[in-house]
Design a protein around this motif. Structure first.
Motif, short mmCIF file in Angstrom:
data_model
loop_
_atom_site.label_atom_id
_atom_site.label_comp_id
_atom_site.label_asym_id
_atom_site.label_seq_id
_atom_site.Cartn_x
_atom_site.Cartn_y
_atom_site.Cartn_z
N VAL A 73 81.39 14.52 35.63
CA VAL A 73 81.10 15.72 34.80
C VAL A 73 82.66 15.95 34.08
O VAL A 73 82.28 16.23 32.77
CB VAL A 73 81.07 16.89 36.11
N THR A 111 81.47 25.25 36.44
CA THR A 111 81.70 24.31 37.64
C THR A 111 80.77 24.59 38.59
O THR A 111 79.96 23.53 39.19
CB THR A 111 83.17 24.54 38.48
N HIS A 115 77.64 25.32 38.51
CA HIS A 115 76.31 24.89 38.36
C HIS A 115 75.94 23.65 38.68
O HIS A 115 74.92 22.99 38.66
CB HIS A 115 75.80 25.28 36.71
N HIS A 116 77.45 22.85 39.08
CA HIS A 116 77.13 21.58 39.23
C HIS A 116 76.98 21.18 40.77
O HIS A 116 76.79 20.09 41.47
CB HIS A 116 78.43 20.58 38.74
N LYS A 121 75.39 20.61 44.05
CA LYS A 121 74.02 19.90 44.29
C LYS A 121 73.64 20.45 45.82
O LYS A 121 74.44 20.26 46.96
CB LYS A 121 74.04 18.32 44.44
N LEU A 135 74.79 12.14 36.58
CA LEU A 135 75.21 13.44 37.00
C LEU A 135 74.50 14.13 38.02
O LEU A 135 75.04 14.87 38.80
CB LEU A 135 75.45 14.33 35.76
N ALA A 173 71.89 19.80 37.10
CA ALA A 173 72.53 21.13 37.22
C ALA A 173 71.62 22.15 37.29
O ALA A 173 70.51 22.02 37.06
CB ALA A 173 73.41 21.36 35.97
#
Length: 278
Positions: free
Chosen positions: A22, A165, A167-168, A170, A222, A225
């Motif tokens: 990211v 940050t 929204h990343h 998981k 990645l 998101a």
């Protein structure tokens, strides 16, 4: 940086040149050089899905600068905890804040080994800056870190930032709100929280563009998101008092001047705001 997958002997320990990061993709979109072929490939795929994705990155960076300037100039805050800081670029948090108060203390937090290497370089540049390598989605590992406890005065207000940050994350969609609750509970009264986040525009035309970008991110390494509505972004702030104008598309948050450029989808798919803990 290398343009192929041959290992570079100067690559920091722990960096996987075959998996996008990211921080490094963001660096690439902003025109930086601290990225690898896989990061550029991912960034190009995102740009193919949404040509204005570079504008999203720029809007986010300009928002960070305005927000830090506001906090340093208007609130008296002299300490910042920047979670998910990414690679150093122009106008880092400490540079913006310390122009207003040279004694401002800053801690950067990230889990990318390349960011770690640059973070250590920041320590040589500035005695009031520190770096913590860790998982920002594990609050206790950051809050209980020796550097975090000693470099910042937890009896005085501070600014906590999660810029592009959350929204990343998981996993469970509601987990970031729980993560933020733990951080917020630990903050001294009078502290501020700064958040920017990918926004589900809930408009057919923009939602289609957002979906295409989301699909491109999900296909890459990645791992995707999470897009949240304005109401869901508000949940990340918990019960804090939002600073006017509240949660808005970033270009609307106290811009530096009149908006002369046309407003496009890139401006409408990322939002944020600042809130104060009573």
């Amino acid at each position: 940086m290398p343009s192929n997958d041959v290992a570079d002997p100067n690559t920091p320990v722990g960096v996987d040149q075959n998996r996008a990061s990211v921080a490094r993709v963001y660096d690439y979109l902003l025109g930086g050089k601290d990225n690898y072929e896989i990061d550029r490939k991912t960034g190009d795929e995102m740009a193919a899905a949404l040509p204005d994705v570079i504008e999203v990155a720029r809007e986010n960076r300009m928002f960070l600068v305005r927000a830090v300037r506001f906090l340093a100039n208007q609130t008296g805050i002299t300490q910042f905890l920047d979670c998910g800081s990414g690679l150093p670029t122009a106008e880092n948090v400490h540079q913006v804040a310390q122009r207003i108060n040279p004694l401002t203390r800053v801690i950067y937090v990230d889990n990318d080994p390349l960011v770690t290497a640059h973070g250590r370089a920041l320590l040589e540049e500035n005695e009031f800056t520190r770096y913590v390598e860790g998982d920002v989605f594990n609050p206790r590992s950051i809050l209980d870190n020796e550097t975090t406890r000693s470099h910042l005065d937890w009896n005085r207000p501070l600014a906590l930032s999660f810029v592009a940050t959350l929204h990343h994350h998981k996993g469970d969609r509601h987990a970031p709100a729980e993560v933020m609750r733990e951080y917020i509970d630990a903050l001294p009264s009078g502290s501020y929280v700064l958040i920017s986040h990918l926004l589900d525009p809930e408009e057919p035309a923009d939602s289609d563009a957002a979906r295409q970008l989301s699909d491109a991110v999900a296909r890459g390494s990645l791992g995707g998101a999470t897009w949240r509505t304005q109401a869901e972004i508000a949940e990340l702030f918990g019960d804090l008092e939002l600073v006017p104008p509240g949660i808005v598309p970033l270009y609307q948050w106290w811009p530096d001047g009149p908006q002369l450029k046309p407003i496009g989808v890139a401006h409408r798919i990322i939002a944020g705001g600042i809130a104060r803990k009573p």
